[in-house]
Design a protein around this motif. Structure first.
Motif, PDB file in Angstrom:
ATOM      1  N   ILE A  27       0.732  -1.208  -0.037  1.00 52.68           N
ATOM      2  CA  ILE A  27      -0.053  -0.030  -0.025  1.00 52.68           C
ATOM      3  C   ILE A  27       0.885   1.410   0.039  1.00 52.68           C
ATOM      4  CG2 ILE A  27      -0.310   0.078   2.396  1.00 52.68           C
ATOM      5  CD1 ILE A  27      -2.928   0.687   0.028  1.00 52.68           C
ATOM      6  N   SER A  28       2.078   1.294   0.541  1.00 55.17           N
ATOM      7  CA  SER A  28       3.077   2.407   0.429  1.00 55.17           C
ATOM      8  C   SER A  28       3.935   2.437  -0.587  1.00 55.17           C
ATOM      9  CB  SER A  28       3.728   2.547   1.815  1.00 55.17           C
ATOM     10  OG  SER A  28       2.909   2.545   2.940  1.00 55.17           O
ATOM     11  N   ASP A  29       3.726   1.547  -1.556  1.00 54.25           N
ATOM     12  CA  ASP A  29       4.541   1.299  -2.914  1.00 54.25           C
ATOM     13  C   ASP A  29       6.103   1.316  -2.412  1.00 54.25           C
ATOM     14  OD1 ASP A  29       5.008   1.127  -5.530  1.00 54.25           O
ATOM     15  OD2 ASP A  29       5.264   3.187  -5.664  1.00 54.25           O
ATOM     16  N   GLU A  30       6.547   0.566  -1.449  1.00 54.06           N
ATOM     17  CA  GLU A  30       7.968   0.301  -1.115  1.00 54.06           C
ATOM     18  C   GLU A  30       8.546  -0.612  -1.892  1.00 54.06           C
ATOM     19  OE1 GLU A  30       8.706   0.836   3.362  1.00 54.06           O
ATOM     20  OE2 GLU A  30       6.540  -0.066   3.297  1.00 54.06           O
ATOM     21  N   GLY A  31       9.687  -0.316  -2.630  1.00 56.50           N
ATOM     22  CA  GLY A  31      10.450  -1.335  -3.336  1.00 56.50           C
ATOM     23  C   GLY A  31      10.812  -2.297  -2.674  1.00 56.50           C
ATOM     24  N   SER A  32      11.378  -2.280  -1.379  1.00 54.81           N
ATOM     25  CA  SER A  32      11.716  -3.382  -0.472  1.00 54.81           C
ATOM     26  C   SER A  32      10.696  -4.318  -0.030  1.00 54.81           C
ATOM     27  CB  SER A  32      12.555  -2.803   0.644  1.00 54.81           C
ATOM     28  OG  SER A  32      11.632  -1.909   1.383  1.00 54.81           O
ATOM     29  N   LYS A  33       9.467  -4.012  -0.167  1.00 50.63           N
ATOM     30  CA  LYS A  33       8.544  -4.803   0.624  1.00 50.63           C
ATOM     31  C   LYS A  33       7.579  -5.570  -0.269  1.00 50.63           C
ATOM     32  CE  LYS A  33       6.935  -2.896   4.440  1.00 50.63           C
ATOM     33  NZ  LYS A  33       6.415  -2.094   5.137  1.00 50.63           N
ATOM     34  N   SER A  34       7.165  -6.715   0.338  1.00 51.09           N
ATOM     35  CA  SER A  34       6.270  -7.459  -0.550  1.00 51.09           C
ATOM     36  C   SER A  34       5.017  -7.121  -0.606  1.00 51.09           C
ATOM     37  CB  SER A  34       6.217  -8.985  -0.183  1.00 51.09           C
ATOM     38  OG  SER A  34       7.610  -9.588   0.208  1.00 51.09           O
ATOM     39  N   GLY A  35       4.311  -7.633  -1.827  1.00 49.24           N
ATOM     40  CA  GLY A  35       2.965  -7.285  -1.869  1.00 49.24           C
ATOM     41  C   GLY A  35       2.646  -6.744  -3.258  1.00 49.24           C
ATOM     42  N   ILE A  36       1.475  -6.600  -3.733  1.00 47.61           N
ATOM     43  CA  ILE A  36       1.121  -6.367  -4.854  1.00 47.61           C
ATOM     44  C   ILE A  36       0.580  -4.995  -5.001  1.00 47.61           C
ATOM     45  CG2 ILE A  36       0.482  -8.690  -5.589  1.00 47.61           C
ATOM     46  CD1 ILE A  36      -2.750  -7.838  -5.530  1.00 47.61           C
ATOM     47  N   ALA A  37       0.551  -4.328  -6.145  1.00 50.13           N
ATOM     48  CA  ALA A  37       0.061  -3.004  -6.363  1.00 50.13           C
ATOM     49  C   ALA A  37      -1.537  -3.135  -6.366  1.00 50.13           C
ATOM     50  CB  ALA A  37       0.332  -2.454  -7.801  1.00 50.13           C
ATOM     51  N   PRO A  38      -2.129  -2.266  -5.974  1.00 52.56           N
ATOM     52  CA  PRO A  38      -3.653  -2.147  -5.482  1.00 52.56           C
ATOM     53  C   PRO A  38      -4.255  -2.407  -6.789  1.00 52.56           C
ATOM     54  CG  PRO A  38      -2.575  -0.430  -4.187  1.00 52.56           C
ATOM     55  CD  PRO A  38      -1.615  -0.889  -5.184  1.00 52.56           C
ATOM     56  N   ALA A  39      -3.832  -1.660  -7.681  1.00 57.25           N
ATOM     57  CA  ALA A  39      -4.796  -2.099  -9.150  1.00 57.25           C
ATOM     58  C   ALA A  39      -4.671  -3.611  -9.890  1.00 57.25           C
ATOM     59  CB  ALA A  39      -3.907  -1.114 -10.343  1.00 57.25           C
ATOM     60  N   THR A  40      -3.905  -4.241  -9.042  1.00 61.52           N
ATOM     61  CA  THR A  40      -3.889  -5.948  -9.695  1.00 61.52           C
ATOM     62  C   THR A  40      -4.355  -6.619  -8.607  1.00 61.52           C
ATOM     63  OG1 THR A  40      -1.742  -6.189  -8.590  1.00 61.52           O
ATOM     64  CG2 THR A  40      -1.967  -5.367 -10.913  1.00 61.52           C
ATOM     65  N   MET A  41      -5.245  -6.146  -7.549  1.00 63.52           N
ATOM     66  CA  MET A  41      -5.876  -6.766  -6.546  1.00 63.52           C
ATOM     67  C   MET A  41      -6.992  -7.850  -7.230  1.00 63.52           C
ATOM     68  SD  MET A  41      -8.176  -5.564  -3.261  1.00 63.52           S
ATOM     69  CE  MET A  41      -9.511  -5.112  -4.486  1.00 63.52           C
ATOM     70  N   LEU A  42      -7.783  -7.464  -8.108  1.00 67.83           N
ATOM     71  CA  LEU A  42      -8.999  -8.131  -8.310  1.00 67.83           C
ATOM     72  C   LEU A  42      -8.649  -9.142  -9.217  1.00 67.83           C
ATOM     73  CD1 LEU A  42     -11.920  -5.317  -8.920  1.00 67.83           C
ATOM     74  CD2 LEU A  42     -11.570  -7.204  -7.067  1.00 67.83           C
ATOM     75  N   GLN A  43      -7.554  -8.918 -10.289  1.00 65.37           N
ATOM     76  CA  GLN A  43      -7.104  -9.849 -10.907  1.00 65.37           C
ATOM     77  C   GLN A  43      -6.549 -11.133 -10.279  1.00 65.37           C
ATOM     78  OE1 GLN A  43      -3.878  -8.813 -13.386  1.00 65.37           O
ATOM     79  NE2 GLN A  43      -3.626 -10.864 -14.502  1.00 65.37           N
ATOM     80  N   LEU A  44      -5.771 -10.807  -9.093  1.00 63.26           N
ATOM     81  CA  LEU A  44      -5.106 -11.919  -8.429  1.00 63.26           C
ATOM     82  C   LEU A  44      -6.275 -12.719  -7.595  1.00 63.26           C
ATOM     83  CD1 LEU A  44      -2.683 -13.527  -7.639  1.00 63.26           C
ATOM     84  CD2 LEU A  44      -2.294 -11.886  -5.767  1.00 63.26           C
ATOM     85  N   ALA A  45      -7.365 -11.983  -7.230  1.00 65.99           N
ATOM     86  CA  ALA A  45      -8.259 -12.597  -6.195  1.00 65.99           C
ATOM     87  C   ALA A  45      -9.081 -13.488  -7.007  1.00 65.99           C
ATOM     88  CB  ALA A  45      -9.175 -11.462  -5.828  1.00 65.99           C
ATOM     89  N   GLU A  46      -9.167 -13.162  -8.400  1.00 62.11           N
ATOM     90  CA  GLU A  46     -10.112 -14.112  -9.322  1.00 62.11           C
ATOM     91  C   GLU A  46      -9.151 -15.342  -9.523  1.00 62.11           C
ATOM     92  OE1 GLU A  46     -11.934 -14.116 -13.817  1.00 62.11           O
ATOM     93  OE2 GLU A  46     -10.711 -12.456 -12.886  1.00 62.11           O
ATOM     94  N   GLN A  47      -8.066 -15.250  -9.741  1.00 64.60           N
ATOM     95  CA  GLN A  47      -7.068 -16.391  -9.738  1.00 64.60           C
ATOM     96  C   GLN A  47      -7.056 -17.409  -8.499  1.00 64.60           C
ATOM     97  OE1 GLN A  47      -3.574 -14.314 -10.780  1.00 64.60           O
ATOM     98  NE2 GLN A  47      -3.791 -14.757 -13.158  1.00 64.60           N
TER      99      GLN A  47
END
Length: 232
Positions: A129-149
């Motif tokens: 959520i803070s767009d940190e390069g060193s932190k895991s996690g996806i960009a908010p914009a890709t949430m629904l795509q990953l959720a569907e998968q």
């Protein structure tokens, strides 16, 4: 040892106070005791005090503790750390929850390696959520795509989102991050109504996270004391 029970009691009390101020039911918030690097004896002490939800960051440590704690009926393991594909089997076999799904490959391996006799593995999508390069996690914009998968995988159950906002930021930036997560959670629930969990908030920022809808709060040092990272 008794100090762990006292710290747990204090944490429960503070959560209850904050819930009352926010007109929230206390049972809508789950305290998760982060036991990484701590001995099983500490977990047993917390368990004896009535606590059941514990979190680990490292697959091997999770597996070892889970094997040694099979006598603790009702203990629930949460995996909250970054997960590499060569370690998914340990987590699939021993965790009840995984908070840190950030790519479909990991989700697929967890589903494939989850023993058939076990219930589906509860999973959360981690948002950077803070767009940190060193932190895991996806960009908010890709949430629904990953959720569907993830929702299509047979041995996983999509339960919500997790985030670790950047530490040390001004409160206004923390508020913005938590508010953004609350909005993402609402969006996810429009598509997946059972994905209601929002795992965010740690020892330094959990009251603010609670204000923005956190349902799972992860406390480690506040329960077990400072960690000795030389053990990692």
């Amino acid at each position: 040892m008794n100090n762990i029970a006292e710290q747990l009691s204090l944490a429960y009390h503070k959560i209850d106070e904050n819930c009352q101020l926010l007109s929230r039911q206390t049972d809508t918030v789950q305290l998760i005791a982060v036991s990484k690097t701590k001995p099983l004896a500490d977990i047993r002490c917390a368990f004896a005090a009535g606590h059941r939800h514990f979190a680990e960051n490292y697959p091997q440590e999770l597996a070892e503790k889970a094997r040694d704690a099979t006598d603790l009926a009702g203990l629930i393991w949460h995996f909250i750390g970054p997960l590499q594909s060569n370690k998914t089997k340990l987590v699939a076999e021993h965790a009840h929850w995984v908070h840190s799904i950030d790519r479909i490959k990991i989700a697929q391996r967890l589903s494939e390696q989850r023993p058939e006799q076990m219930p589906a593995l509860n999973v959360l999508i981690q948002i950077n959520i803070s767009d940190e390069g060193s932190k895991s996690g996806i960009a908010p914009a890709t949430m629904l795509q990953l959720a569907e998968q993830i929702a299509a995988l047979p041995q996983l159950c999509l339960k919500g989102l997790m985030a670790i906002p950047a530490p040390g930021k001004p409160e206004i930036e923390q508020q913005q991050a938590f508010a953004a997560m609350q909005a993402l959670s609402a969006s996810l629930q429009q598509h997946y109504p059972s994905a209601t969990e929002l795992s965010m908030g740690m020892s330094d920022d959990w009251p603010l996270a609670l204000r923005y809808g956190a349902t799972m709060i992860r406390l480690g040092t506040a329960i077990f004391g400072a960690r000795d990272y030389k053990k990692e």
